[in-house]
Design a protein around this motif. Structure first.
Motif, PDB file in Angstrom:
ATOM      1  N   SER A   1     -30.007   8.297  49.648  1.00 32.05           N
ATOM      2  CA  SER A   1     -30.552   8.548  50.993  1.00 32.05           C
ATOM      3  C   SER A   1     -29.543   8.212  52.091  1.00 32.05           C
ATOM      4  O   SER A   1     -29.797   8.476  53.263  1.00 32.05           O
ATOM      5  CB  SER A   1     -31.831   7.738  51.208  1.00 32.05           C
ATOM      6  OG  SER A   1     -31.524   6.370  51.416  1.00 32.05           O
ATOM      7  N   GLY A   2     -28.423   7.594  51.714  1.00 34.03           N
ATOM      8  CA  GLY A   2     -27.401   7.235  52.698  1.00 34.03           C
ATOM      9  C   GLY A   2     -27.640   5.895  53.363  1.00 34.03           C
ATOM     10  O   GLY A   2     -26.943   5.538  54.314  1.00 34.03           O
ATOM     11  N   ALA A   3     -28.606   5.116  52.860  1.00 29.42           N
ATOM     12  CA  ALA A   3     -28.934   3.825  53.464  1.00 29.42           C
ATOM     13  C   ALA A   3     -27.956   2.723  53.071  1.00 29.42           C
ATOM     14  O   ALA A   3     -27.771   1.761  53.821  1.00 29.42           O
ATOM     15  CB  ALA A   3     -30.353   3.410  53.096  1.00 29.42           C
ATOM     16  N   ILE A   4     -27.351   2.864  51.900  1.00 26.63           N
ATOM     17  CA  ILE A   4     -26.401   1.849  51.426  1.00 26.63           C
ATOM     18  C   ILE A   4     -25.214   2.532  50.752  1.00 26.63           C
ATOM     19  O   ILE A   4     -25.274   3.715  50.407  1.00 26.63           O
ATOM     20  CB  ILE A   4     -27.049   0.858  50.428  1.00 26.63           C
ATOM     21  CG1 ILE A   4     -27.482   1.569  49.155  1.00 26.63           C
ATOM     22  CG2 ILE A   4     -28.204   0.111  51.072  1.00 26.63           C
ATOM     23  CD1 ILE A   4     -27.844   0.628  48.010  1.00 26.63           C
ATOM     24  N   THR A   5     -24.153   1.761  50.571  1.00 26.93           N
ATOM     25  CA  THR A   5     -22.993   2.206  49.786  1.00 26.93           C
ATOM     26  C   THR A   5     -22.670   1.114  48.769  1.00 26.93           C
ATOM     27  O   THR A   5     -23.068  -0.038  48.929  1.00 26.93           O
ATOM     28  CB  THR A   5     -21.752   2.449  50.670  1.00 26.93           C
ATOM     29  OG1 THR A   5     -21.425   1.233  51.360  1.00 26.93           O
ATOM     30  CG2 THR A   5     -21.993   3.571  51.675  1.00 26.93           C
ATOM     31  N   ARG A   6     -21.928   1.529  47.739  1.00 28.17           N
ATOM     32  CA  ARG A   6     -21.464   0.575  46.720  1.00 28.17           C
ATOM     33  C   ARG A   6     -19.939   0.662  46.649  1.00 28.17           C
ATOM     34  O   ARG A   6     -19.380   1.744  46.736  1.00 28.17           O
ATOM     35  CB  ARG A   6     -21.965   0.942  45.332  1.00 28.17           C
ATOM     36  CG  ARG A   6     -23.397   1.006  45.109  1.00 28.17           C
ATOM     37  CD  ARG A   6     -23.637   1.253  43.633  1.00 28.17           C
ATOM     38  NE  ARG A   6     -24.618   2.287  43.422  1.00 28.17           N
ATOM     39  CZ  ARG A   6     -25.403   2.356  42.374  1.00 28.17           C
ATOM     40  NH1 ARG A   6     -25.303   1.462  41.419  1.00 28.17           N
ATOM     41  NH2 ARG A   6     -26.278   3.312  42.255  1.00 28.17           N
ATOM     42  N   HIS A   7     -19.342  -0.485  46.439  1.00 27.77           N
ATOM     43  CA  HIS A   7     -17.890  -0.549  46.266  1.00 27.77           C
ATOM     44  C   HIS A   7     -17.582  -1.549  45.159  1.00 27.77           C
ATOM     45  O   HIS A   7     -18.240  -2.584  45.063  1.00 27.77           O
ATOM     46  CB  HIS A   7     -17.194  -0.994  47.559  1.00 27.77           C
ATOM     47  CG  HIS A   7     -17.508  -0.129  48.728  1.00 27.77           C
ATOM     48  ND1 HIS A   7     -17.019   1.141  48.870  1.00 27.77           N
ATOM     49  CD2 HIS A   7     -18.301  -0.351  49.802  1.00 27.77           C
ATOM     50  CE1 HIS A   7     -17.480   1.667  49.978  1.00 27.77           C
ATOM     51  NE2 HIS A   7     -18.269   0.787  50.568  1.00 27.77           N
ATOM     52  N   ALA A   8     -16.572  -1.244  44.379  1.00 29.90           N
ATOM     53  CA  ALA A   8     -16.171  -2.156  43.310  1.00 29.90           C
ATOM     54  C   ALA A   8     -15.641  -3.452  43.921  1.00 29.90           C
ATOM     55  O   ALA A   8     -14.942  -3.439  44.942  1.00 29.90           O
ATOM     56  CB  ALA A   8     -15.101  -1.516  42.440  1.00 29.90           C
ATOM     57  N   HIS A   9     -15.985  -4.571  43.305  1.00 30.10           N
ATOM     58  CA  HIS A   9     -15.502  -5.886  43.720  1.00 30.10           C
ATOM     59  C   HIS A   9     -13.979  -5.898  43.577  1.00 30.10           C
ATOM     60  O   HIS A   9     -13.430  -5.361  42.611  1.00 30.10           O
ATOM     61  CB  HIS A   9     -16.149  -6.958  42.835  1.00 30.10           C
ATOM     62  CG  HIS A   9     -15.885  -8.350  43.281  1.00 30.10           C
ATOM     63  ND1 HIS A   9     -14.712  -9.008  42.999  1.00 30.10           N
ATOM     64  CD2 HIS A   9     -16.660  -9.225  43.981  1.00 30.10           C
ATOM     65  CE1 HIS A   9     -14.765 -10.231  43.497  1.00 30.10           C
ATOM     66  NE2 HIS A   9     -15.942 -10.388  44.105  1.00 30.10           N
ATOM     67  N   ALA A  10     -13.281  -6.513  44.527  1.00 30.82           N
ATOM     68  CA  ALA A  10     -11.815  -6.525  44.533  1.00 30.82           C
ATOM     69  C   ALA A  10     -11.220  -7.178  43.285  1.00 30.82           C
ATOM     70  O   ALA A  10     -10.193  -6.738  42.772  1.00 30.82           O
ATOM     71  CB  ALA A  10     -11.308  -7.231  45.787  1.00 30.82           C
TER      72      ALA A  10
END
Length: 153
Positions: A87-96
């Motif tokens: 829905s575009g409410a959140i994003t995910r990113h890999a932990h550094a």
């Protein structure tokens, strides 16, 4: 055959004569029904609201931590996160450092959605507090927190 009248909420064992645990569960069920009704206007469920709230409060949280904080199963959180991402409410990113861990972030769309949800929830909360003074509300909150804290020790 004699049948007993089933008591309404507030009567008999569903009232002040009832067990505390039962009364807590009865209140939780009533609260959840009010939340579902209030949030349905926005096509959001209480678990989705909880997840969105925790992601906003703890930016970069992982699914595992999110499940613990929102009191939901990891499987449920996974489905909710996927839907919120679509829905575009959140994003995910890999932990550094730990690439397998996905960190969650709320977007501007998610912030807008959360603000709308909070206004609905504030109305439900206002209803809950109507019969309590500020002091009494504080006592109830401290008591509820103490139950949770003591359960974790």
């Amino acid at each position: 055959m004699v049948t007993k009248k089933i008591p309404q909420a507030g009567e008999g064992k569903r009232g002040e004569q009832g067990y505390l645990g039962y009364l807590l569960r009865q209140a939780t069920t009533a609260y959840r029904a009010r939340m579902e009704k209030a949030l349905a206007k926005l096509n959001i469920t209480p678990p989705q609201f909880s997840v969105l709230t925790m992601i906003a409060a703890y930016e970069g949280i992982s699914n595992a931590d999110l499940a613990r904080l929102s009191l939901l199963t990891p499987q449920t959180v996974s489905v909710i996160v996927t839907n919120l991402e679509k829905s575009g409410a959140i994003t995910r990113h890999a932990h550094a450092v730990h690439g397998r861990i996905q960190q969650l972030h709320i977007t501007a769309t998610g912030q807008e959605m959360l603000a709308l949800c909070k206004s609905c929830v504030k109305e439900v909360e206002k209803e809950l507090n109507m019969s309590l003074s500020d002091e009494e509300a504080g006592i109830v909150k401290r008591w509820l927190v103490s139950i949770a804290v003591n359960a974790e020790s």
